[in-house]
Write a protein that holds these residues in place. Structure first.
Motif, PDB file in Angstrom:
ATOM      1  N   LEU A 290       0.846  -1.193   0.000  1.00 13.28           N
ATOM      2  CA  LEU A 290       0.000   0.000   0.000  1.00 13.28           C
ATOM      3  C   LEU A 290       0.880   1.241   0.000  1.00 13.28           C
ATOM      4  O   LEU A 290       1.853   1.318   0.747  1.00 13.28           O
ATOM      5  CB  LEU A 290      -0.912  -0.002   1.245  1.00 13.28           C
ATOM      6  N   LEU A 291       0.542   2.208  -0.861  1.00 14.57           N
ATOM      7  CA  LEU A 291       1.272   3.469  -0.920  1.00 14.57           C
ATOM      8  C   LEU A 291       0.436   4.571  -0.286  1.00 14.57           C
ATOM      9  O   LEU A 291      -0.742   4.731  -0.619  1.00 14.57           O
ATOM     10  CB  LEU A 291       1.601   3.846  -2.372  1.00 14.57           C
ATOM     11  N   LEU A 292       1.042   5.325   0.612  1.00 18.35           N
ATOM     12  CA  LEU A 292       0.403   6.504   1.184  1.00 18.35           C
ATOM     13  C   LEU A 292       1.024   7.733   0.519  1.00 18.35           C
ATOM     14  O   LEU A 292       2.150   8.114   0.834  1.00 18.35           O
ATOM     15  CB  LEU A 292       0.614   6.556   2.701  1.00 18.35           C
ATOM     16  N   HIS A 293       0.291   8.298  -0.425  1.00 18.74           N
ATOM     17  CA  HIS A 293       0.788   9.446  -1.186  1.00 18.74           C
ATOM     18  C   HIS A 293       0.490  10.719  -0.385  1.00 18.74           C
ATOM     19  O   HIS A 293      -0.650  11.168  -0.324  1.00 18.74           O
ATOM     20  CB  HIS A 293       0.124   9.487  -2.566  1.00 18.74           C
ATOM     21  N   VAL A 294       1.525  11.292   0.225  1.00 20.49           N
ATOM     22  CA  VAL A 294       1.357  12.480   1.056  1.00 20.49           C
ATOM     23  C   VAL A 294       1.485  13.733   0.192  1.00 20.49           C
ATOM     24  O   VAL A 294       2.415  13.860  -0.608  1.00 20.49           O
ATOM     25  CB  VAL A 294       2.405  12.511   2.190  1.00 20.49           C
ATOM     26  N   VAL A 295       0.532  14.658   0.358  1.00 20.48           N
ATOM     27  CA  VAL A 295       0.492  15.895  -0.433  1.00 20.48           C
ATOM     28  C   VAL A 295       0.458  17.088   0.513  1.00 20.48           C
ATOM     29  O   VAL A 295      -0.297  17.091   1.499  1.00 20.48           O
ATOM     30  CB  VAL A 295      -0.750  15.924  -1.352  1.00 20.48           C
ATOM     31  N   PHE A 327      -3.796  14.352   2.314  1.00 19.96           N
ATOM     32  CA  PHE A 327      -3.551  15.783   2.208  1.00 19.96           C
ATOM     33  C   PHE A 327      -3.101  16.293   3.577  1.00 19.96           C
ATOM     34  O   PHE A 327      -3.889  16.355   4.514  1.00 19.96           O
ATOM     35  CB  PHE A 327      -4.809  16.524   1.741  1.00 19.96           C
ATOM     36  N   ASN A 328      -1.831  16.667   3.661  1.00 20.84           N
ATOM     37  CA  ASN A 328      -1.253  17.112   4.922  1.00 20.84           C
ATOM     38  C   ASN A 328      -1.202  18.642   4.986  1.00 20.84           C
ATOM     39  O   ASN A 328      -1.396  19.316   3.975  1.00 20.84           O
ATOM     40  CB  ASN A 328       0.161  16.528   5.066  1.00 20.84           C
ATOM     41  N   LYS A 329      -0.942  19.176   6.161  1.00 20.31           N
ATOM     42  CA  LYS A 329      -0.789  20.612   6.426  1.00 20.31           C
ATOM     43  C   LYS A 329      -2.086  21.382   6.190  1.00 20.31           C
ATOM     44  O   LYS A 329      -2.066  22.509   5.667  1.00 20.31           O
ATOM     45  CB  LYS A 329       0.349  21.197   5.593  1.00 20.31           C
ATOM     46  N   VAL A 330      -3.233  20.790   6.551  1.00 23.49           N
ATOM     47  CA  VAL A 330      -4.512  21.495   6.383  1.00 23.49           C
ATOM     48  C   VAL A 330      -4.575  22.734   7.272  1.00 23.49           C
ATOM     49  O   VAL A 330      -5.337  23.667   6.980  1.00 23.49           O
ATOM     50  CB  VAL A 330      -5.706  20.558   6.693  1.00 23.49           C
ATOM     51  N   PHE A 370      -7.677  14.147   4.977  1.00 22.10           N
ATOM     52  CA  PHE A 370      -7.132  15.474   5.240  1.00 22.10           C
ATOM     53  C   PHE A 370      -6.641  15.508   6.684  1.00 22.10           C
ATOM     54  O   PHE A 370      -7.413  15.256   7.614  1.00 22.10           O
ATOM     55  CB  PHE A 370      -8.198  16.546   5.011  1.00 22.10           C
ATOM     56  N   ILE A 371      -5.351  15.811   6.860  1.00 21.62           N
ATOM     57  CA  ILE A 371      -4.776  15.804   8.205  1.00 21.62           C
ATOM     58  C   ILE A 371      -3.814  16.978   8.387  1.00 21.62           C
ATOM     59  O   ILE A 371      -3.449  17.658   7.410  1.00 21.62           O
ATOM     60  CB  ILE A 371      -4.002  14.493   8.500  1.00 21.62           C
ATOM     61  N   SER A 372      -3.400  17.179   9.606  1.00 19.06           N
ATOM     62  CA  SER A 372      -2.288  18.072   9.925  1.00 19.06           C
ATOM     63  C   SER A 372      -1.373  17.295  10.869  1.00 19.06           C
ATOM     64  O   SER A 372      -1.724  17.068  12.031  1.00 19.06           O
ATOM     65  CB  SER A 372      -2.771  19.359  10.596  1.00 19.06           C
ATOM     66  N   ALA A 373      -0.234  16.885  10.369  1.00 21.52           N
ATOM     67  CA  ALA A 373       0.675  16.064  11.167  1.00 21.52           C
ATOM     68  C   ALA A 373       1.266  16.858  12.334  1.00 21.52           C
ATOM     69  O   ALA A 373       1.397  16.337  13.439  1.00 21.52           O
ATOM     70  CB  ALA A 373       1.793  15.508  10.288  1.00 21.52           C
ATOM     71  N   LYS A 376      -1.440  17.358  14.803  1.00 21.02           N
ATOM     72  CA  LYS A 376      -2.058  16.080  15.156  1.00 21.02           C
ATOM     73  C   LYS A 376      -3.568  16.090  14.934  1.00 21.02           C
ATOM     74  O   LYS A 376      -4.345  15.531  15.712  1.00 21.02           O
ATOM     75  CB  LYS A 376      -1.743  15.714  16.608  1.00 21.02           C
ATOM     76  N   GLN A 377      -3.957  16.704  13.824  1.00 22.64           N
ATOM     77  CA  GLN A 377      -5.372  16.828  13.481  1.00 22.64           C
ATOM     78  C   GLN A 377      -5.799  15.675  12.570  1.00 22.64           C
ATOM     79  O   GLN A 377      -5.180  15.429  11.540  1.00 22.64           O
ATOM     80  CB  GLN A 377      -5.607  18.173  12.780  1.00 22.64           C
ATOM     81  N   ASN A 378      -6.829  14.954  12.980  1.00 21.32           N
ATOM     82  CA  ASN A 378      -7.394  13.838  12.218  1.00 21.32           C
ATOM     83  C   ASN A 378      -6.460  12.622  12.173  1.00 21.32           C
ATOM     84  O   ASN A 378      -6.629  11.739  11.319  1.00 21.32           O
ATOM     85  CB  ASN A 378      -7.751  14.265  10.785  1.00 21.32           C
ATOM     86  N   ILE A 379      -5.500  12.546  13.069  1.00 17.65           N
ATOM     87  CA  ILE A 379      -4.536  11.438  13.075  1.00 17.65           C
ATOM     88  C   ILE A 379      -5.206  10.133  13.502  1.00 17.65           C
ATOM     89  O   ILE A 379      -4.915   9.060  12.956  1.00 17.65           O
ATOM     90  CB  ILE A 379      -3.339  11.760  13.993  1.00 17.65           C
ATOM     91  N   GLU A 380      -6.096  10.202  14.470  1.00 17.93           N
ATOM     92  CA  GLU A 380      -6.777   8.982  14.922  1.00 17.93           C
ATOM     93  C   GLU A 380      -7.635   8.391  13.814  1.00 17.93           C
ATOM     94  O   GLU A 380      -7.731   7.169  13.671  1.00 17.93           O
ATOM     95  CB  GLU A 380      -7.627   9.269  16.167  1.00 17.93           C
ATOM     96  N   GLU A 381      -8.265   9.257  13.018  1.00 16.44           N
ATOM     97  CA  GLU A 381      -9.044   8.780  11.867  1.00 16.44           C
ATOM     98  C   GLU A 381      -8.127   8.109  10.851  1.00 16.44           C
ATOM     99  O   GLU A 381      -8.488   7.102  10.232  1.00 16.44           O
ATOM    100  CB  GLU A 381      -9.802   9.948  11.208  1.00 16.44           C
ATOM    101  N   LEU A 382      -6.933   8.670  10.679  1.00 14.07           N
ATOM    102  CA  LEU A 382      -5.951   8.057   9.774  1.00 14.07           C
ATOM    103  C   LEU A 382      -5.558   6.674  10.273  1.00 14.07           C
ATOM    104  O   LEU A 382      -5.469   5.718   9.483  1.00 14.07           O
ATOM    105  CB  LEU A 382      -4.719   8.952   9.652  1.00 14.07           C
ATOM    106  N   ARG A 383      -5.325   6.544  11.560  1.00 16.73           N
ATOM    107  CA  ARG A 383      -4.978   5.242  12.128  1.00 16.73           C
ATOM    108  C   ARG A 383      -6.103   4.231  11.887  1.00 16.73           C
ATOM    109  O   ARG A 383      -5.849   3.067  11.546  1.00 16.73           O
ATOM    110  CB  ARG A 383      -4.750   5.380  13.641  1.00 16.73           C
ATOM    111  N   SER A 384      -7.340   4.683  12.055  1.00 21.46           N
ATOM    112  CA  SER A 384      -8.490   3.791  11.866  1.00 21.46           C
ATOM    113  C   SER A 384      -8.590   3.302  10.427  1.00 21.46           C
ATOM    114  O   SER A 384      -8.810   2.113  10.167  1.00 21.46           O
ATOM    115  CB  SER A 384      -9.778   4.521  12.270  1.00 21.46           C
TER     116      SER A 384
END
Length: 409
Positions: A290-295, A327-330, A370-373, A376-384
């Motif tokens: 699996l590829l996680l394409h970070v933008v 999509f990072n840095k929201v 859509f996250i902000s690393a 730490k915004q939406n990180i738990e949803e990313l983990r799920s």
């Protein structure tokens, strides 16, 4: 013979030069020069001036026209006459220069001349830490150097006006250097093959675990995401190519383990020799499940960055692999286009994840987040989401593995 040894970056002043052509308008040229300035900053140089010229294409003699070259020369001389100013140490061109162009420009400007390729190679040499990365960079440097050997030995050139009795040390020295470099390249390639065998053995010994790879443009936050998911301390910095060596960490989400790889970032106009040299490093991408394409959604040109990454992945034979866009840095995203013609700026506090999920960006891929690393915004949803995808892939790849069933019990 020139040695490629980088100890540490020293601050130097630089001028940037780019072209506006039929295929590259002024806005695009400015975007490329912005990126080139970021590259120069990463290498330790401070940009003091930019020069652009509108032409049909680069001059085969001096990249820019004679008038523009004279203008650059006049600026360098005028700057050096002012006592409080730092002397300009280099001129950096936004495209790769031929040996002929380099020789002519250096003869005219009398300062160090770099092109985008040599600047990227310098940064890679500075960032390389492992034996594999150092070997790959050295191979790319020598490949870049080979067709430009003559420029390094201009003081030994054969004189003009005939050939009898004039075949001297210049020609001999060039041939000697070429032979030495070719021998060194052969040795480095053999060393790289041995390192690749070791890496292959390491990958085989990782057991029945799903492999996930972070890919994307350089400086989009891949290492920061890696640190969040794996709870490790991978080096992360707001610089281009902060991560050069591929890092693999074991990640566990709800007792489900998988391997996460942080890979080198891509960039526009990436030197072909560098891509070829780093193909072994990108084996982690080719062998991923699996590829996680970070933008970086806050970057004004993120759409082009997506295309660059997708094109590079396609060239690596990974275009059809399972992937999702992150999509990072929201938190740094400052506007949402309401339609194709409306780019009205909006206040940051008015932008929510729900707003972003209704935009055209959410439709770019069936799997978008859509996250902000950093926040730490939406990180738990990313983990799920990762848990669900990794579990599905594990069942597909290892249908007779009792691990998941034992875990559920």
């Amino acid at each position: 013979m020139k040695e490629f040894v980088i100890s540490q970056a020293k601050t130097e002043t630089a001028i940037l030069v780019g072209l506006i052509t039929k295929t590259q308008d002024e806005d695009k040229t400015n975007e490329y020069l912005d990126e080139l300035e970021f590259l120069a900053d990463t290498a330790g140089a401070v940009t003091v001036k930019r020069f652009t010229q509108r032409v049909d294409g680069p001059s085969s003699v001096s990249y820019v026209g004679k008038g523009k070259l004279d203008e650059i020369k006049a600026f360098i001389e005028a700057n050096d006459e002012i006592e409080e100013n730092e002397p300009i140490g280099m001129v950096i061109f936004d495209d790769e220069l031929s040996a002929k162009q380099l020789k002519n420009i250096e003869a005219e400007l009398k300062v160090k001349i770099l092109d985008r390729t040599s600047l990227i190679l310098d940064i890679f040499a500075m960032r390389a830490q492992t034996a594999e990365a150092k070997t790959q960079v050295e191979i790319a440097q020598y490949r870049y150097m080979l067709p430009r050997l003559q420029r390094l030995w201009t003081h030994l050139e054969r004189q003009r006006g005939g050939s009898v009795g004039l075949r001297g040390p210049g020609e001999t020295q060039l041939e000697m250097d070429r032979r030495i470099i070719l021998q060194r390249l052969s040795l480095l390639k053999q060393r790289l093959v041995e390192i690749e065998k070791q890496k292959t053995t390491q990958r085989k010994n990782r057991g029945r675990l799903i492999r996930v790879a972070l890919v994307g443009y350089t400086n989009v936050g891949k290492s920061t995401i890696m640190n969040l998911l794996s709870k490790s301390q991978v080096f992360a910095e707001n610089k281009l190519f902060a991560t050069l060596d591929t890092t693999v960490r074991k990640v566990v989400i709800d007792n489900l383990p998988f391997l996460l790889a942080d890979t080198v970032g891509f960039i526009r106009k990436l030197p072909t020799d560098l891509v070829d040299s780093f193909k072994s490093t990108l084996d982690e991408v080719r062998e991923a499940d699996l590829l996680l394409h970070v933008v970086d959604i806050s970057h004004p040109d993120f759409e082009d960055q997506i295309k660059v990454v997708e094109s590079t992945l396609s060239n690596l034979g990974c275009g059809d692999m399972p992937s999702m866009i992150i999509f990072n840095k929201v938190d740094a995203y400052s506007w949402i286009p309401k339609d194709e013609d409306d780019l009205t700026p909006m206040k940051k506090e008015n932008i929510s994840l729900e707003d972003l999920e209704k935009t055209w960006m959410a439709k770019l891929n069936d799997n978008c987040m859509f996250i902000s690393a950093t926040q730490k915004q939406n990180i738990e949803e990313l983990r799920s989401v990762l848990y669900k995808k990794v579990r599905e892939l594990h069942v597909q790849k290892y249908p007779y593995n009792d691990f998941l069933y034992e875990m559920e019990e």
